[in-house]
Design a protein around this motif. Structure first.
Motif, PDB file in Angstrom:
ATOM      1  N   LEU A  68       0.822  -1.265   0.043  1.00 14.84           N
ATOM      2  CA  LEU A  68       0.119  -0.145  -0.027  1.00 14.84           C
ATOM      3  C   LEU A  68       0.612   1.223   0.083  1.00 14.84           C
ATOM      4  O   LEU A  68       0.534   2.089  -0.447  1.00 14.84           O
ATOM      5  N   ASN A  71       2.767   1.294  -3.281  1.00  4.39           N
ATOM      6  CA  ASN A  71       1.740   1.187  -4.696  1.00  4.39           C
ATOM      7  C   ASN A  71       2.379  -0.196  -5.224  1.00  4.39           C
ATOM      8  O   ASN A  71       2.451   0.396  -6.556  1.00  4.39           O
ATOM      9  N   TYR A  81      -3.073  -6.703   0.992  1.00  2.00           N
ATOM     10  CA  TYR A  81      -3.112  -5.135   0.946  1.00  2.00           C
ATOM     11  C   TYR A  81      -4.324  -4.759   1.038  1.00  2.00           C
ATOM     12  O   TYR A  81      -4.574  -3.428   1.525  1.00  2.00           O
TER      13      TYR A  81
END
Length: 716
Positions: A68, A71, A81
Motif C-alpha cells: 500500500l 503502491n 493489501y
C-alpha cells in the motif's frame, strides 16, 4: 447468597477514572518495554538499527502494508493489501511520517494490546466499582499468554482480538446493567470493525450473543433488550465489513426514528426472523460449524482419491497442552488460576450478566484440546474474577476496622495489595520470556540482496514457515506460507526439498506455473478449472498412478511448460531443525495414505572431545564411528563435516566408517547444526545444496551463499 457477595460502590470522578486507566495502560506498556530493552541490545536482532518482529505471521500483514505504501501490488502474490490490519498499519505510517514501517509493526502490538485495560476498567465502572476495573486491568494487561501474543514485536491480529472482544462484552453488560441506549449503535459498530479485523471472531461472537439472548430471556425481558440484541445479531452477518457498517448504522437510525413499531412484540419477532435469515444466507453459521470442524481435523486429507498429510498434526498452536500449561497461561500459576476461577464463579452468582462471557472462558479452558493460543480468551474474565475475589476479601476485612475512614481506605488499598502475587508471577514470566526475532540480521541481508536480483513476478520455493518474511523482505511470490500450507500445497514443496535435484527442478517449474495461473485467476475473479495440482498434472501427462508421475520427474528430459518467470530455491540453516517434519509431507503414499516415516534427526553438538561428539538430544558418537542410542550401538556409514577454511572457502570433509551402514551424520560446523539421516536422504536438495553446497550447474546457478542462507536460481 448474593447479599454476601456484594462489594461497596467505589466510583471516582471522570478525571480520576481517566487517570486510573492511563496508569493501567502505561503499566501494561511499561512491562512490555522490558523485552525491547533486552532484545534491542542484540545486534543480530536488528535490521537498519531497528529491532525486528518476533512473529512470522506478522510479515503477512506487513507485506500488505508495504504494498500500500509503495503502491506495488503484483496480481497473484497473496499479500493482503486490502485487509484492515494492513490498511490501518499503512495509515499509521502515513499519519506519522517520522515512523518507518518496521518501527510501526514492532510497537503496534504493545500499543494496541495494552488497550485491553480500557474495557476491563469500564466493566468495573459498570458494576459501580472502579477498583474492581482497575485491579482487573492491571492483571489482565500482563497475564502470561496474553503478554506472549501482544508483546513488542508480536505483530498480528492478536493485538486487538481480545481488546475488541472485551469491548463487545462491556457494551452488552453496560446496556443490561445501566440501560445505556448508546450501546445499541456502539456495540454493533465495534463488532463490525472486529469482523473486518479478524473475520474468524464470528464463531465466539455468535456464542456470546446466544448467551446474551438467554440472559435477556431469564433476567431482562424488556422489548428494548430484545431489540438491542437483534441489532447486535445483525452485525454478525458474513458480508464485507464496510457494507455491514453502512447497513448497521442505517438499521439503528430506522429503529430510532420508528420506535413505536418495535414496541409491538410481533414486529420484534418478525425483525428477528428477517435478521436470522440474513445471517443464514450470508454464511455466518457455516463459519461456526464447517470452519471450526475443518480447523481441528487431524486426519490425512483425501482430495480426488489422493491422500495428503494433515497440517494440523504438525502445528504446535493447535496441539494438545497440559492442564498445568493452561492454568499458567491463563493466570500465571495453579493457585492464581484456582483463585481466579472461584472469583469468576462468585461474580457470575452476584452478577448473572457475567455469564455472557462463558463462551469465551470455555474456549480458553478448552485450550487443553484446542491448542495454546486459545488460552487468551479466558484471560480477561479470570482477571476480573481474581480482582473481584480480592475486593470481596477486602470487604470482609474492612468490617474489622472500627474507624470508618480506615475501613474505606482498606477497601481501596487492600485489593491492590492482594493482586500483587498475580502481578509478580506474570512479570516474572515476562522477564524470563526472551524470544528471538523471526529472522536474524544475516538472513534478512540475504533476502534484501535477493530483492535486488529477483523480480516481483518471480517465485521463491521454500518451506511455508519462511513464506511471509520472504514476501516482505524479498518482494517475490511464494508457493506456500503461514496461511496457505495444506497437505496438498505442502506436498510438492516438501518433494522439492527432500528429493534429488532433477526431480526437484521439474516439480518446482510445474508447481510455479500452475499455481500462478490459479492465484491470478482468483484475484481477477476468473474461473480456473482444477482438481488439484497432482491430479491435474497426472491428467495432463497421461498418468493413472500418482507414483508413476512422481517417478517420471527423475527424467532430465521431462517436458515442462513454458517458462514465464524465474524460480529461486531458498535454503536456510534454520530449516534443519524442522527438516524431519518437512520430509513427512512428501513421505506419504498418495494412493493409500500410508506414511513412510523418513529417518531424519536434527540436533547440535553439545560437546566434542577425545571420546567423540555428544549431541544435545542425548545421543553421542564415538571415535570408532558408532552412535550410542540409549543402550543400542548403531554403526555409522560416514561423518560429513562442512566448514569454511582459512581462505573463506567452504568445503566438506568426509570421515568414512562402516560401508554396510545406512546411517550418516552431517555436521554443519559454522552454525553447529547436525543432521542424522539415512543414506537415501543424502541426495536431497536441501542436504546437498545447503550442507554440501553441491549443485548441478546445468540446473541451478548459485546466487547467494553465506553461513546462514544458500539461494539458487533455477535455470530451466
Amino acid at each position: 447468597m448474593r447479599g454476601y457477595l456484594n462489594i461497596s460502590e467505589i466510583k471516582f470522578s471522570n478525571k480520576t477514572a481517566f487517570l486510573l486507566v492511563l496508569i493501567a495502560y502505561v503499566f501494561a506498556l511499561g512491562v512490555r518495554y522490558y523485552y525491547f530493552s533486552w532484545a534491542s541490545g542484540i545486534k543480530e536482532f536488528l535490521w537498519h538499527g531497528i529491532l525486528m518482529i518476533n512473529n512470522v505471521d506478522g510479515y503477512y500483514y506487513a507485506a500488505g502494508a508495504k504494498e500500500l505504501l509503495n503502491n506495488s501490488h503484483v496480481i497473484g502474490n497473496l499479500n493482503p493489501y486490502h485487509s484492515l490490519p494492513s490498511m490501518l498499519t499503512a495509515a499509521i505510517v502515513k499519519i506519522f511520517p517520522f515512523l518507518t514501517l518496521d518501527e510501526v509493526i514492532l510497537w503496534l502490538p504493545a500499543v494496541f494490546g495494552s488497550l485491553v485495560v480500557v474495557p476491563l476498567f469500564l466493566i468495573g465502572r459498570t458494576f459501580k466499582n472502579d477498583i474492581l476495573g482497575f485491579s482487573a486491568a492491571l492483571i489482565g494487561g500482563i497475564v502470561w499468554s496474553y503478554y506472549n501474543r501482544t508483546m513488542v514485536g508480536y505483530y498480528d491480529t492478536d493485538m486487538l482480538i481480545i481488546p475488541l472482544l472485551v469491548f463487545v462484552f462491556w457494551g452488552l453488560v453496560e446496556f443490561f446493567v445501566n440501560d445505556n441506549k448508546k450501546m445499541m449503535l456502539m456495540v454493533p459498530l465495534i463488532i463490525v470493525f472486529y469482523e473486518g479485523w479478524y473475520p474468524q471472531c464470528r464463531t465466539v461472537l455468535l456464542a456470546v450473543v446466544f448467551f446474551a439472548f438467554v440472559y435477556a430471556r431469564f433476567f431482562d425481558r424488556k422489548n428494548s433488550s430484545f431489540l438491542f440484541l437483534i441489532v447486535v445479531m445483525f452485525s454478525l452477518a458474513n458480508i464485507p465489513y464496510y457494507v455491514n457498517f453502512i447497513l448497521v448504522t442505517a438499521l439503528y437510525f430506522v429503529i430510532t426514528k420508528k420506535k413505536e413499531l418495535f414496541d409491538n412484540t410481533k414486529n420484534l419477532w418478525l425483525l428477528f426472523a428477517v435478521v436470522f435469515i440474513v445471517l443464514a444466507f450470508s454464511g455466518t453459521f457455516n463459519m461456526l460449524i464447517n470452519r471450526f470442524l475443518a480447523y481441528f481435523n487431524r486426519s490425512n486429507i483425501d482430495i480426488n482419491k489422493l491422500h495428503f498429510y494433515s497440517v494440523m498434526k504438525t502445528i504446535r498452536e493447535a496441539s494438545h497442552i497440559s492442564y498445568t500449561v493452561v492454568a499458567h497461561r491463563i493466570s500465571g500459576s495453579w493457585p492464581l488460576f484456582i483463585l481466579s476461577a472461584i472469583g469468576y464463579l462468585l461474580m457470575i452468582i452476584r452478577y448473572p450478566v457475567m455469564a455472557i462471557s462463558l463462551p469465551s472462558v470455555m474456549i480458553g479452558l478448552m485450550a487443553h484440546k484446542l491448542g495454546l493460543r486459545f488460552t487468551i480468551y479466558a484471560v480477561p474474565f479470570f482477571a476480573l474474577g481474581l480482582a473481584y475475589l480480592s475486593l470481596l476479601t477486602a470487604e470482609f476485612v474492612s468490617k474489622a476496622f472500627i474507624n470508618d475512614q480506615v475501613s474505606k481506605i482498606s477497601k481501596i488499598a487492600l485489593p491492590l495489595i492482594l493482586i500483587t502475587p498475580s502481578l509478580y508471577a506474570n512479570i516474572k514470566h515476562v522477564i524470563n520470556y526472551k524470544t528471538p526475532t523471526t529472522f536474524l540480521t544475516q538472513e534478512v541481508e540475504s533476502l534484501d540482496k535477493l530483492s535486488h536480483i529477483a523480480k516481483p513476478e518471480d517465485y521463491v520455493v521454500t518451506w511455508w514457515d519462511y513464506g511471509y518474511p520472504i514476501r516482505y523482505y524479498a518482494g517475490t511470490k511464494t508457493l506456500a506460507d503461514g496461511g496457505k500450507h495444506s497437505g496438498e500445497v505442502n506436498f510438492p514443496v516438501s518433494f522439492v526439498l527432500t528429493h534429488n535435484q532433477t526431480a526437484a527442478a521439474n516439480i518446482a517449474r510445474l508447481d510455479v506455473e500452475y499455481t500462478d495461473k490459479i492465484e491470478v485467476a482468483k484475484e481477477l475473479n476468473k474461473t480456473f478449472e482444477t482438481k488439484g495440482f497432482i491430479p491435474d498434472m497426472m491428467e495432463k501427462y497421461g498418468f493413472k498412478d500418482p507414483n508413476d508421475f512422481l517417478n517420471a520427474l527423475d527424467n532430465p528430459d521431462f517436458k515442462l511448460p513454458h517458462k514465464t518467470r524465474d524460480i529461486y530455491f531458498y535454503f536456510p540453516y534454520r530449516m534443519a531443525d524442522i527438516y524431519p517434519t518437512v520430509a513427512i509431507f512428501s513421505s506419504i503414499d498418495l494412493k493409500t495414505g500410508k506414511v513412510h516415516q523418513p529417518f531424519i534427526v536434527a540436533t547440535r553438538v553439545a560437546a566434542a572431545g577425545k571420546e567423540g561428539l555428544k549431541f544435545a538430544n542425548g545421543l553421542w558418537m564415538d571415535m570408532k564411528g558408532n552412535m550410542h542410542w540409549g543402550n543400542k550401538l548403531v554403526p555409522l556409514n560416514a561423518l560429513y563435516v562442512g566448514l569454511y577454511d582459512r581462505s573463506g572457502k567452504y568445503r566438506v570433509i568426509k570421515q568414512p566408517f562402516n560401508p554396510k551402514s545406512n546411517i550418516v551424520i552431517v555436521w554443519y560446523k559454522p552454525l553447529n547444526k547436525i543432521l542424522i539421516l539415512s543414506k537415501d536422504k543424502l541426495n536431497a536438495t536441501y542436504v546437498q545444496m545447503f550442507f554440501f553446497e553441491n549443485y548441478d550447474p546445468t540446473l541451478f546457478e548459485a546466487v547467494i551463499s553465506n553461513p546462514f542462507v544458500k539461494i539458487y536460481k533455477l535455470k530451466k
